[in-house]
Design a protein around this motif. Structure first.
Motif, PDB file in Angstrom:
ATOM      1  N   GLU A 182      33.563  30.264 -26.976  1.00 37.34           N
ATOM      2  CA  GLU A 182      33.025  29.954 -27.379  1.00 37.34           C
ATOM      3  C   GLU A 182      31.845  31.460 -27.473  1.00 37.34           C
ATOM      4  N   ALA A 183      32.280  32.102 -27.328  1.00 34.60           N
ATOM      5  CA  ALA A 183      32.650  33.897 -26.964  1.00 34.60           C
ATOM      6  C   ALA A 183      32.951  34.419 -28.431  1.00 34.60           C
ATOM      7  N   GLU A 184      34.109  33.517 -28.868  1.00 34.47           N
ATOM      8  CA  GLU A 184      35.128  34.196 -29.742  1.00 34.47           C
ATOM      9  C   GLU A 184      34.349  34.309 -31.113  1.00 34.47           C
ATOM     10  N   SER A 185      33.994  33.037 -31.029  1.00 35.34           N
ATOM     11  CA  SER A 185      33.757  31.893 -32.037  1.00 35.34           C
ATOM     12  C   SER A 185      31.752  32.813 -32.666  1.00 35.34           C
ATOM     13  N   SER A 186      31.028  32.527 -31.343  1.00 37.81           N
ATOM     14  CA  SER A 186      29.893  33.108 -31.637  1.00 37.81           C
ATOM     15  C   SER A 186      29.129  34.829 -32.205  1.00 37.81           C
ATOM     16  N   LEU A 187      30.412  36.124 -31.444  1.00 39.53           N
ATOM     17  CA  LEU A 187      30.393  37.321 -32.341  1.00 39.53           C
ATOM     18  C   LEU A 187      31.237  36.498 -33.487  1.00 39.53           C
ATOM     19  N   LEU A 188      31.356  36.202 -34.028  1.00 41.23           N
ATOM     20  CA  LEU A 188      32.038  36.088 -35.513  1.00 41.23           C
ATOM     21  C   LEU A 188      31.237  35.000 -36.597  1.00 41.23           C
ATOM     22  N   VAL A 224      31.567  41.265 -50.178  1.00 39.99           N
ATOM     23  CA  VAL A 224      32.833  40.987 -50.047  1.00 39.99           C
ATOM     24  C   VAL A 224      33.875  40.880 -49.194  1.00 39.99           C
ATOM     25  N   GLN A 225      34.387  42.620 -49.084  1.00 42.63           N
ATOM     26  CA  GLN A 225      34.879  42.583 -48.787  1.00 42.63           C
ATOM     27  C   GLN A 225      34.411  43.038 -47.392  1.00 42.63           C
ATOM     28  N   ILE A 226      33.559  43.863 -46.954  1.00 41.74           N
ATOM     29  CA  ILE A 226      32.967  43.175 -45.510  1.00 41.74           C
ATOM     30  C   ILE A 226      32.892  41.796 -44.930  1.00 41.74           C
ATOM     31  N   TYR A 227      32.359  40.886 -45.200  1.00 42.83           N
ATOM     32  CA  TYR A 227      32.201  39.320 -44.430  1.00 42.83           C
ATOM     33  C   TYR A 227      33.733  39.671 -44.070  1.00 42.83           C
ATOM     34  N   PHE A 228      34.838  39.530 -44.772  1.00 41.38           N
ATOM     35  CA  PHE A 228      36.561  39.624 -43.128  1.00 41.38           C
ATOM     36  C   PHE A 228      37.234  40.689 -42.952  1.00 41.38           C
ATOM     37  N   ILE A 229      36.239  41.891 -42.379  1.00 46.40           N
ATOM     38  CA  ILE A 229      37.011  42.933 -41.770  1.00 46.40           C
ATOM     39  C   ILE A 229      36.559  42.134 -40.543  1.00 46.40           C
ATOM     40  N   PRO A 230      35.546  41.742 -39.731  1.00 48.00           N
ATOM     41  CA  PRO A 230      35.792  40.827 -38.550  1.00 48.00           C
ATOM     42  C   PRO A 230      36.768  40.671 -38.118  1.00 48.00           C
ATOM     43  N   ALA A 231      37.667  38.970 -38.835  1.00 47.67           N
ATOM     44  CA  ALA A 231      38.084  38.099 -39.109  1.00 47.67           C
ATOM     45  C   ALA A 231      39.326  39.230 -38.257  1.00 47.67           C
ATOM     46  N   LYS A 279      40.553  27.752 -35.275  1.00 43.77           N
ATOM     47  CA  LYS A 279      41.244  26.876 -35.445  1.00 43.77           C
ATOM     48  C   LYS A 279      41.460  25.761 -34.146  1.00 43.77           C
ATOM     49  N   GLU A 280      41.173  25.140 -33.806  1.00 44.46           N
ATOM     50  CA  GLU A 280      40.205  23.714 -32.457  1.00 44.46           C
ATOM     51  C   GLU A 280      38.956  24.001 -32.125  1.00 44.46           C
ATOM     52  N   LYS A 281      38.352  25.321 -32.360  1.00 45.96           N
ATOM     53  CA  LYS A 281      37.461  25.761 -31.692  1.00 45.96           C
ATOM     54  C   LYS A 281      35.456  24.950 -32.061  1.00 45.96           C
ATOM     55  N   LYS A 282      35.453  24.883 -31.765  1.00 46.93           N
ATOM     56  CA  LYS A 282      33.548  24.543 -31.840  1.00 46.93           C
ATOM     57  C   LYS A 282      33.346  25.076 -32.240  1.00 46.93           C
ATOM     58  N   ILE A 283      32.318  24.923 -33.569  1.00 48.62           N
ATOM     59  CA  ILE A 283      31.306  25.385 -33.821  1.00 48.62           C
ATOM     60  C   ILE A 283      30.362  25.820 -34.044  1.00 48.62           C
ATOM     61  N   SER A 284      30.034  26.716 -33.300  1.00 51.47           N
ATOM     62  CA  SER A 284      28.377  26.096 -32.611  1.00 51.47           C
ATOM     63  C   SER A 284      27.931  27.553 -32.608  1.00 51.47           C
ATOM     64  N   ILE A 285      26.268  28.563 -32.379  1.00 50.86           N
ATOM     65  CA  ILE A 285      25.201  29.276 -32.583  1.00 50.86           C
ATOM     66  C   ILE A 285      25.599  28.877 -31.100  1.00 50.86           C
ATOM     67  N   SER A 286      26.102  30.028 -30.350  1.00 52.98           N
ATOM     68  CA  SER A 286      25.358  30.038 -29.093  1.00 52.98           C
ATOM     69  C   SER A 286      24.070  31.627 -29.114  1.00 52.98           C
TER      70      SER A 286
END
Length: 493
Positions: A99-105, A142-149, A218-225
């Motif tokens: 949850e923390a990982e997806s929230s940071l992204l 566009v470049q900045i969008y994908f740097i965190p990933a 992948k297989e993570k629940k996408i929700s804003i925390s």
């Protein structure tokens, strides 16, 4: 022949057996170093290719873009992988990590979208300020969008010692970037070379970013925390001026040289930085490798051997730095045409600046672990302001070479500050054993600074320069047992 073949087979078997018996941490470290060497090779090979494919002014514009991209990446992503995500991986339980990982992204995506809206509304004015067209500024997002990933995935794989996938992605990304850049310059962007090179970077970043983002979510629940958003912002807001100041410190030289002198001078200055990327890649690899180890040592209160390991690493990084300082004329001749040759006088301060960035980066690991982010902000802002003031005063008078020396002064200031700050933080948390050897650090630093002045003088005196290099090698040979013991300590730990 049969005996020789048999011996080779035995040696091969012994090597493979020894390799298989290594712990996963050691295997990962070996492959991380190998990937760094390969990346170094790719970077070193592509610099002379692009300096010859691109006009000097176009190469200068391209480097200005890279500088602004690094600055806006801090604003558009907050660099969560540098602190918050590290804490998620080391301090959070398994249940909360996803949850923390997806929230940071998600938060990074939201911040980049906000930056894109600012560019959309005020793009024309920003374009005038930074000297880049509005369409390039928009593409930058566009470049900045994908740097965190890419950064999150890399950090996670380092912590989990998944070296095979990380090495593959790092190398393939570097190769794709270089190949696509050459293809664009030779076929599609013969005139607008800087734009062609920028496009190649953006395309590679987007392709890899999409693929790695899919793996992370992948297989993570996408929700804003909101809870994790507040925690990350509280942790990184004090770091934002710090990180932004460091990017300004690293990039203000090129921006101000471009403004005060021109793109050609920026290209000359950038060549020395392109060579320094070799040391910076290795430096970054070492920092990334020791950060999890130091975090673990601090967590488990097992810091007895940190000082010895750090001494060995300091000797290694300083020796690597000195090699490039000593052979700057030869290196510049390899990586760039003859019209770039005067950049040799930028090499010593630029390379030694890399050593001091290594110093303050290791010291700041302590501050990051204990989440003492507010205490580093003042130093970073002060260093950035000092750099801009010195550049504004010295570049018009002494040319672009002066910028290399102003940057060195500021990095020395940062290293000294972070050393004392790290020592203070350790005392506050009752760590009685010193993690850093102040005498060793001072001695190596003074030796490099003396070498700077010496080699700047000897670049026009080839015979004297090589005699000086031989003397240094003789000293290393005499003290070889000391250096071998340091290497053994690093290998063991």
């Amino acid at each position: 022949m049969r005996i020789g073949t048999g011996m080779l087979e035995i040696k091969k078997y012994n090597f493979m057996y020894a390799y298989k018996k290594l712990p996963i941490q050691m295997k990962a470290s070996l492959w991380f170093v190998l990937s760094t060497v390969l990346l170094k090779g790719i970077s070193f090979i592509t610099v002379p290719i692009f300096t010859r494919l691109m006009d000097a002014d176009q190469y200068g514009i391209y480097n200005v873009y890279l500088t602004w991209c690094e600055i806006f990446t801090v604003v558009g992503t907050f660099g969560f992988e540098s602190c918050a995500y590290m804490c998620v991986l080391t301090k959070f339980n398994i249940k909360d990590r996803d949850e923390a990982e997806s929230s940071l992204l998600e938060l990074a995506f939201f911040l980049t979208t906000s930056l894109l809206l600012v560019f959309w509304v005020a793009g024309n004015q920003i374009s005038k300020w930074i000297g880049l067209p509005k369409n390039i500024i928009m593409l930058m997002c566009v470049q900045i969008y994908f740097i965190p990933a890419v950064n999150f995935w890399s950090v996670k794989n380092r912590f989990q010692y998944k070296y095979k996938s990380l090495v593959f992605v790092s190398i393939s990304m570097a190769v794709a970037n270089a190949v696509l850049g050459i293809l664009f310059l030779k076929n599609f962007f013969v005139r607008n070379q800087a734009i062609g090179r920028i496009f190649s970077i953006i395309i590679v970043q987007a392709v890899y970013g999409i693929a790695l983002l899919n793996i992370l979510l992948k297989e993570k629940k996408i929700s804003i925390s909101i809870k994790y958003w507040k925690w990350a912002l509280k942790l990184h807001l004090p770091l934002l001026p710090h990180t932004l100041s460091l990017k300004i410190l690293a990039g203000a030289d090129k921006i101000m040289i471009n403004t005060l002198i021109g793109a050609t001078a920026t290209a000359l200055y950038s060549v020395s930085y392109s060579v320094a990327v070799v040391v910076n890649l290795i430096k970054t690899s070492i920092i990334d490798a020791i950060r999890p180890w130091i975090y673990t040592c601090l967590r488990d209160n097992k810091t007895d051997n940190v000082k010895n390991v750090m001494n060995g690493l300091l000797v290694f990084v300083s020796a690597l730095t000195l090699v490039f300082v000593a052979f700057a004329p030869e290196v510049i001749k390899i990586v760039a045409p003859i019209n770039y040759y005067e950049a040799i006088y930028c090499m010593p301060p630029v390379m030694i600046s890399s050593f001091f960035t290594f110093l303050y980066s290791t010291f700041s690991i302590i501050e990051m672990y204990y989440e003492e982010t507010k205490k580093v902000m003042v130093a970073s802002i002060s260093a950035a302001i000092l750099n801009v003031i010195l550049n504004a005063f010295l570049i018009p008078r002494y040319g672009y070479i002066a910028a290399a020396f102003t940057t060195l002064i500021c990095y020395i200031f940062l290293a000294v500050f972070h050393f004392f700050m790290a020592e203070k933080v350790l005392r506050q948390h009752n760590i009685s054993i010193g993690l850093f050897d102040g005498k060793m650090i001072t001695g190596i630093s003074l030796f490099l600074l003396i070498s700077l002045g010496t080699f700047e003088y000897l670049y026009t005196k080839i015979i004297m320069r090589y005699i000086f290099i031989i003397v240094i090698l003789l000293i290393i040979f005499v003290k070889r047992k000391y250096f071998i013991n340091l290497l053994k300590i690093i290998r063991k730990k």
